[in-house]
Motif scaffolding. Sequence first.
Motif, PDB file in Angstrom:
ATOM      1  N   GLY A 145       1.095  -1.147  -0.007  1.00  0.00           N
ATOM      2  CA  GLY A 145       0.136   0.367   0.541  1.00  0.00           C
ATOM      3  C   GLY A 145       0.997   1.136  -0.101  1.00  0.00           C
ATOM      4  N   MET A 146       1.718   0.857   0.161  1.00  0.00           N
ATOM      5  CA  MET A 146       3.076   2.337  -0.277  1.00  0.00           C
ATOM      6  C   MET A 146       3.570   2.612  -1.146  1.00  0.00           C
ATOM      7  SD  MET A 146       4.936   1.832   3.051  1.00  0.00           S
ATOM      8  CE  MET A 146       4.766   2.379   5.457  1.00  0.00           C
ATOM      9  N   ASN A 147       3.712   3.923  -1.778  1.00  0.00           N
ATOM     10  CA  ASN A 147       4.385   3.944  -2.948  1.00  0.00           C
ATOM     11  C   ASN A 147       5.638   4.579  -2.593  1.00  0.00           C
ATOM     12  OD1 ASN A 147       4.382   7.100  -2.329  1.00  0.00           O
ATOM     13  ND2 ASN A 147       2.266   7.224  -2.331  1.00  0.00           N
ATOM     14  N   LEU A 148       6.272   5.197  -3.520  1.00  0.00           N
ATOM     15  CA  LEU A 148       7.847   5.534  -4.415  1.00  0.00           C
ATOM     16  C   LEU A 148       7.842   6.342  -3.318  1.00  0.00           C
ATOM     17  CD1 LEU A 148       8.862   4.737  -7.457  1.00  0.00           C
ATOM     18  CD2 LEU A 148       9.766   3.156  -6.033  1.00  0.00           C
ATOM     19  N   ARG A 149       7.359   7.673  -2.954  1.00  0.00           N
ATOM     20  CA  ARG A 149       7.009   8.457  -1.745  1.00  0.00           C
ATOM     21  C   ARG A 149       7.386   8.038  -1.095  1.00  0.00           C
ATOM     22  NH1 ARG A 149       3.386  13.873  -1.375  1.00  0.00           N
ATOM     23  NH2 ARG A 149       5.050  14.840   0.066  1.00  0.00           N
ATOM     24  N   ASP A 150       6.685   7.129  -0.253  1.00  0.00           N
ATOM     25  CA  ASP A 150       6.785   6.810   0.659  1.00  0.00           C
ATOM     26  C   ASP A 150       8.238   6.430   1.415  1.00  0.00           C
ATOM     27  OD1 ASP A 150       4.628   7.314   2.276  1.00  0.00           O
ATOM     28  OD2 ASP A 150       3.874   5.205   0.816  1.00  0.00           O
ATOM     29  N   PHE A 151       8.378   5.011   0.463  1.00  0.00           N
ATOM     30  CA  PHE A 151      10.067   4.474   0.396  1.00  0.00           C
ATOM     31  C   PHE A 151      10.833   5.573   0.324  1.00  0.00           C
ATOM     32  CE2 PHE A 151      13.864   3.240  -1.692  1.00  0.00           C
ATOM     33  CZ  PHE A 151      14.035   2.499  -1.331  1.00  0.00           C
ATOM     34  N   PHE A 152      11.164   6.916  -0.870  1.00  0.00           N
ATOM     35  CA  PHE A 152      12.278   7.779  -0.619  1.00  0.00           C
ATOM     36  C   PHE A 152      12.565   8.481   0.757  1.00  0.00           C
ATOM     37  CE2 PHE A 152      12.826   6.650  -4.802  1.00  0.00           C
ATOM     38  CZ  PHE A 152      14.115   7.304  -6.226  1.00  0.00           C
ATOM     39  N   GLU A 153      11.155   8.471   1.284  1.00  0.00           N
ATOM     40  CA  GLU A 153      11.124   9.600   2.444  1.00  0.00           C
ATOM     41  C   GLU A 153      11.927   8.761   3.675  1.00  0.00           C
ATOM     42  OE1 GLU A 153       6.619  10.722   3.013  1.00  0.00           O
ATOM     43  OE2 GLU A 153       7.221  12.787   1.780  1.00  0.00           O
ATOM     44  N   GLU A 154      11.445   7.619   3.851  1.00  0.00           N
ATOM     45  CA  GLU A 154      11.852   6.560   4.839  1.00  0.00           C
ATOM     46  C   GLU A 154      13.387   6.145   4.671  1.00  0.00           C
ATOM     47  OE1 GLU A 154      11.500   4.610   8.309  1.00  0.00           O
ATOM     48  OE2 GLU A 154      10.287   6.435   7.685  1.00  0.00           O
ATOM     49  N   ALA A 155      13.761   6.434   3.398  1.00  0.00           N
ATOM     50  CA  ALA A 155      15.394   5.872   3.274  1.00  0.00           C
ATOM     51  C   ALA A 155      16.439   7.387   3.404  1.00  0.00           C
ATOM     52  CB  ALA A 155      15.216   5.972   1.780  1.00  0.00           C
ATOM     53  N   LEU A 156      15.270   8.086   3.435  1.00  0.00           N
ATOM     54  CA  LEU A 156      16.546   9.653   3.529  1.00  0.00           C
ATOM     55  C   LEU A 156      16.375   9.732   4.676  1.00  0.00           C
ATOM     56  CD1 LEU A 156      14.696  11.440   0.817  1.00  0.00           C
ATOM     57  CD2 LEU A 156      17.564  10.829   1.040  1.00  0.00           C
ATOM     58  N   ARG A 157      14.667  10.244   5.773  1.00  0.00           N
ATOM     59  CA  ARG A 157      15.394   9.655   6.779  1.00  0.00           C
ATOM     60  C   ARG A 157      16.022   8.668   8.069  1.00  0.00           C
ATOM     61  NH1 ARG A 157      12.378   7.430  11.789  1.00  0.00           N
ATOM     62  NH2 ARG A 157      12.020   5.906  10.530  1.00  0.00           N
ATOM     63  N   CYS A 158      16.257   8.104   7.557  1.00  0.00           N
ATOM     64  CA  CYS A 158      17.381   6.442   8.362  1.00  0.00           C
ATOM     65  C   CYS A 158      18.861   6.429   7.171  1.00  0.00           C
ATOM     66  CB  CYS A 158      16.484   5.562   8.014  1.00  0.00           C
ATOM     67  SG  CYS A 158      14.814   4.925   8.743  1.00  0.00           S
ATOM     68  N   SER A 159      18.790   7.586   6.680  1.00  0.00           N
ATOM     69  CA  SER A 159      20.167   7.802   4.953  1.00  0.00           C
ATOM     70  C   SER A 159      20.350   6.268   5.407  1.00  0.00           C
ATOM     71  CB  SER A 159      21.075   8.453   6.694  1.00  0.00           C
ATOM     72  OG  SER A 159      20.619   9.644   6.621  1.00  0.00           O
ATOM     73  N   VAL A 160      19.684   5.465   4.820  1.00  0.00           N
ATOM     74  CA  VAL A 160      20.432   4.042   4.186  1.00  0.00           C
ATOM     75  C   VAL A 160      19.822   4.294   2.281  1.00  0.00           C
ATOM     76  CG1 VAL A 160      19.864   2.900   6.521  1.00  0.00           C
ATOM     77  CG2 VAL A 160      18.034   3.070   4.777  1.00  0.00           C
ATOM     78  N   PRO A 161      20.024   3.331   1.961  1.00  0.00           N
ATOM     79  CA  PRO A 161      19.540   2.984   0.721  1.00  0.00           C
ATOM     80  C   PRO A 161      18.987   2.360   0.476  1.00  0.00           C
ATOM     81  CG  PRO A 161      22.186   1.957   0.989  1.00  0.00           C
ATOM     82  CD  PRO A 161      21.883   2.523   1.949  1.00  0.00           C
ATOM     83  N   GLY A 162      18.900   1.743   1.682  1.00  0.00           N
ATOM     84  CA  GLY A 162      17.501   0.389   0.630  1.00  0.00           C
ATOM     85  C   GLY A 162      16.816   0.038   1.925  1.00  0.00           C
ATOM     86  N   LEU A 163      15.815  -0.584   2.080  1.00  0.00           N
ATOM     87  CA  LEU A 163      14.667  -1.322   3.405  1.00  0.00           C
ATOM     88  C   LEU A 163      14.117  -2.285   2.829  1.00  0.00           C
ATOM     89  CD1 LEU A 163      13.356   2.657   3.974  1.00  0.00           C
ATOM     90  CD2 LEU A 163      14.846   1.914   5.279  1.00  0.00           C
ATOM     91  N   PRO A 164      13.560  -2.513   4.047  1.00  0.00           N
ATOM     92  CA  PRO A 164      12.936  -4.317   3.538  1.00  0.00           C
ATOM     93  C   PRO A 164      11.652  -3.682   3.305  1.00  0.00           C
ATOM     94  CG  PRO A 164      13.155  -3.759   6.702  1.00  0.00           C
ATOM     95  CD  PRO A 164      14.409  -2.468   4.930  1.00  0.00           C
ATOM     96  N   TYR A 165      10.984  -4.906   3.250  1.00  0.00           N
ATOM     97  CA  TYR A 165       9.661  -4.441   2.681  1.00  0.00           C
ATOM     98  C   TYR A 165       9.261  -5.473   3.226  1.00  0.00           C
ATOM     99  CZ  TYR A 165       5.153  -5.263  -0.140  1.00  0.00           C
ATOM    100  OH  TYR A 165       4.448  -5.482   0.220  1.00  0.00           O
ATOM    101  N   VAL A 166       8.165  -5.538   4.383  1.00  0.00           N
ATOM    102  CA  VAL A 166       6.750  -6.640   5.094  1.00  0.00           C
ATOM    103  C   VAL A 166       5.949  -7.003   4.429  1.00  0.00           C
ATOM    104  CG1 VAL A 166       8.867  -5.788   6.602  1.00  0.00           C
ATOM    105  CG2 VAL A 166       6.279  -4.947   6.746  1.00  0.00           C
ATOM    106  N   ASN A 167       5.603  -8.872   4.783  1.00  0.00           N
ATOM    107  CA  ASN A 167       3.988  -8.399   4.240  1.00  0.00           C
ATOM    108  C   ASN A 167       3.261  -8.607   6.403  1.00  0.00           C
ATOM    109  OD1 ASN A 167       4.121 -11.171   6.433  1.00  0.00           O
ATOM    110  ND2 ASN A 167       4.989 -12.318   5.184  1.00  0.00           N
ATOM    111  N   GLU A 168       2.231  -8.818   5.603  1.00  0.00           N
ATOM    112  CA  GLU A 168       1.157  -8.256   6.514  1.00  0.00           C
ATOM    113  C   GLU A 168       1.850  -8.535   8.021  1.00  0.00           C
ATOM    114  OE1 GLU A 168      -0.037 -12.040   4.175  1.00  0.00           O
ATOM    115  OE2 GLU A 168       0.324  -9.806   4.043  1.00  0.00           O
ATOM    116  N   ASN A 169       2.078  -9.985   8.053  1.00  0.00           N
ATOM    117  CA  ASN A 169       2.758 -10.411   9.595  1.00  0.00           C
ATOM    118  C   ASN A 169       3.846 -10.018   9.906  1.00  0.00           C
ATOM    119  OD1 ASN A 169       0.435 -12.496   9.376  1.00  0.00           O
ATOM    120  ND2 ASN A 169       1.584 -14.003   8.194  1.00  0.00           N
ATOM    121  N   GLU A 170       4.264  -9.039   8.922  1.00  0.00           N
ATOM    122  CA  GLU A 170       5.568  -8.025   9.887  1.00  0.00           C
ATOM    123  C   GLU A 170       6.839  -9.113   9.517  1.00  0.00           C
ATOM    124  OE1 GLU A 170       5.850  -4.722  10.900  1.00  0.00           O
ATOM    125  OE2 GLU A 170       3.944  -5.067  10.487  1.00  0.00           O
TER     126      GLU A 170
END
Length: 140
Positions: free
Chosen positions: A4-29
């Motif tokens: 349900g998230m979009n690329l903008r959400d990803f870019f914002e979180e990656a910049l907030r955390c200063s990381v080049p990649g983030l994990p993707y989780v399912n509904e069970n985390e």
Amino acid sequence: MQQGMNLRDFFEEALRCSVPGLPYVNENEQITGRISLRDVYKKIVIPESLLPYIDMLGDNTDNLDVPELDVIKKMALPIEDFVLDDIPSVSSRSSIVKALTLMEVHNSSYIFLIDEGVYKGVVTRMVVARRMLRCIKDQE
């Protein structure tokens, strides 16, 4: 990142955390994939047809038949379109050598730190460099 998230959400979180990649989780985390800035750029910015010729081109590529990047439209794309299946990771008990070697194997500048299935953060080459310098300073 989750469904349900979009690329903008990803870019914002990656910049907030200063990381080049983030994990993707399912509904069970549970971590089921990852999203990488490098891969996103490859898909939405870099024309694949340009890759073999980029070294031969000058700085001005305005005359190329490359469509302009529509940032607003691209940032609304669902992150599911960019999830990578491989999840290179180490645990907090892993050595720096293992982390760096896995980065090389996966052609990546980062690797996830996961303990017993729980995401703890990202190890980057910069983090390793900082730690190595800290070791030197601690010995002085």
